[in-house]
Design an enzyme around this catalytic site. Structure first.
Site, PDB file in Angstrom:
ATOM      1  N   LYS A   1      38.557  47.253  38.352  1.00  0.00           N
ATOM      2  CA  LYS A   1      37.592  47.514  39.120  1.00  0.00           C
ATOM      3  C   LYS A   1      37.553  46.902  40.629  1.00  0.00           C
ATOM      4  O   LYS A   1      37.567  47.221  41.556  1.00  0.00           O
ATOM      5  CB  LYS A   1      36.097  47.284  38.865  1.00  0.00           C
ATOM      6  CG  LYS A   1      35.225  47.999  37.625  1.00  0.00           C
ATOM      7  CD  LYS A   1      33.986  47.667  37.338  1.00  0.00           C
ATOM      8  CE  LYS A   1      33.393  48.502  36.062  1.00  0.00           C
ATOM      9  NZ  LYS A   1      32.366  48.038  35.547  1.00  0.00           N
ATOM     10  N   GLY A   2      38.334  45.532  40.184  1.00  0.00           N
ATOM     11  CA  GLY A   2      38.599  44.832  41.617  1.00  0.00           C
ATOM     12  C   GLY A   2      39.571  45.200  42.410  1.00  0.00           C
ATOM     13  O   GLY A   2      39.179  45.158  43.732  1.00  0.00           O
TER      14      GLY A   2
ATOM     15  N   GLU B   1      46.569  45.939  43.025  1.00  0.00           N
ATOM     16  CA  GLU B   1      45.954  45.093  42.225  1.00  0.00           C
ATOM     17  C   GLU B   1      45.451  44.044  43.022  1.00  0.00           C
ATOM     18  O   GLU B   1      45.630  43.675  44.322  1.00  0.00           O
ATOM     19  CB  GLU B   1      46.644  44.334  41.149  1.00  0.00           C
ATOM     20  CG  GLU B   1      46.169  43.252  40.167  1.00  0.00           C
ATOM     21  CD  GLU B   1      45.001  43.926  39.282  1.00  0.00           C
ATOM     22  OE1 GLU B   1      43.843  44.381  39.841  1.00  0.00           O
ATOM     23  OE2 GLU B   1      45.045  43.616  38.248  1.00  0.00           O
TER      24      GLU B   1
ATOM     25  N   ASP C   1      47.104  37.041  38.365  1.00  0.00           N
ATOM     26  CA  ASP C   1      46.730  35.424  37.912  1.00  0.00           C
ATOM     27  C   ASP C   1      47.781  35.035  36.694  1.00  0.00           C
ATOM     28  O   ASP C   1      48.762  34.716  37.214  1.00  0.00           O
ATOM     29  CB  ASP C   1      45.223  35.745  37.503  1.00  0.00           C
ATOM     30  CG  ASP C   1      44.441  34.102  37.152  1.00  0.00           C
ATOM     31  OD1 ASP C   1      44.999  33.564  36.294  1.00  0.00           O
ATOM     32  OD2 ASP C   1      43.320  34.063  37.637  1.00  0.00           O
TER      33      ASP C   1
ATOM     34  N   VAL D   1      37.793  32.469  42.167  1.00  0.00           N
ATOM     35  CA  VAL D   1      37.463  33.294  43.570  1.00  0.00           C
ATOM     36  C   VAL D   1      36.750  34.293  43.292  1.00  0.00           C
ATOM     37  O   VAL D   1      36.902  35.088  42.557  1.00  0.00           O
ATOM     38  CB  VAL D   1      38.636  33.637  44.497  1.00  0.00           C
ATOM     39  CG1 VAL D   1      39.461  32.351  44.866  1.00  0.00           C
ATOM     40  CG2 VAL D   1      39.742  34.435  43.775  1.00  0.00           C
TER      41      VAL D   1
ATOM     42  N   ASP E   1      35.000  39.763  41.079  1.00  0.00           N
ATOM     43  CA  ASP E   1      33.951  39.408  40.615  1.00  0.00           C
ATOM     44  C   ASP E   1      33.400  38.153  39.708  1.00  0.00           C
ATOM     45  O   ASP E   1      34.447  37.510  39.324  1.00  0.00           O
ATOM     46  CB  ASP E   1      33.369  40.717  39.821  1.00  0.00           C
ATOM     47  CG  ASP E   1      33.809  40.801  38.507  1.00  0.00           C
ATOM     48  OD1 ASP E   1      33.110  40.604  37.468  1.00  0.00           O
ATOM     49  OD2 ASP E   1      35.160  40.523  38.431  1.00  0.00           O
TER      50      ASP E   1
END
Length: 185
Positions: free
Chosen positions: A48-49, A104, A108, A158, A164
């Protein structure tokens, strides 16, 4: 979340301002426009990000571009990656005659994008690259580098600009460091 707090109660500080984000998105859009001029390009947004970044980025790309979305998860409701990537929604179009950029929100550990790169490479695109808004190289568990990388950030939790905490705070226009008291309970 059972009791919703005021937004500021979640936040420690601004890490990347709205202006820095706008400048980064414009620069990436310009680079992609130049690199893919005259080519059949598809952007695949990682849900979703990635939807916030993709929606801004696509408006900065000045050539015809197709879009699709994929949904994967390696976090669930945790603050740490499980290391196992689950495919929730696949793309709807073939890739064999297109140049592909996976869009994206953040890199990470690199596990999710490594999984997606391998999956999409097996579908024989003309080329396959990664575009990320934010990059946390300190957290990398696999060797992975985005060809289009926005802003390198430190190893902080973050939120905002699509990222989120437990399903909330994606709507913030800047990138914030989440207050430690929220997730270190």
């Amino acid at each position: 979340m059972d009791n919703i707090k005021e937004i500021n109660e979640y936040l420690d500080r601004v890490l990347v301002s709205k202006e820095q984000i706008q400048e980064m998105v414009a620069d990436l859009g310009k680079r992609i426009t130049e690199d893919y001029n005259g080519k059949k390009l598809i952007l695949i947004g990682v849900l979703k990000g990635g939807f916030v970044f993709l929606s801004d980025l696509v408006r900065e790309i000045k050539i015809p571009v197709e879009m699709d979305f994929i949904a994967v998860s390696s976090y669930g409701s945790s603050t740490k990656t499980s290391g196992v990537v689950r495919l929730i929604k696949d793309i709807d179009v073939p890739l064999n005659d297109k140049h592909v950029i996976i869009v994206e929100d953040i890199i990470d550990s690199g596990l999710t994008l490594t999984y997606l790169k391998e999956m999409f490479a097996a579908r024989n695109p003309l080329s396959l690259k990664i575009c990320t808004a934010f990059d946390k190289p300190e957290r990398r568990k696999v060797e992975l580098k985005a060809e289009y990388s926005g802003i390198e950030i430190p190893d902080e939790y973050v939120v905002g600009y699509g990222l989120d905490y437990d399903g909330i705070l994606r709507n913030l226009p800047e990138l914030y460091v989440l207050d430690r008291k929220i997730y270190e309970k």
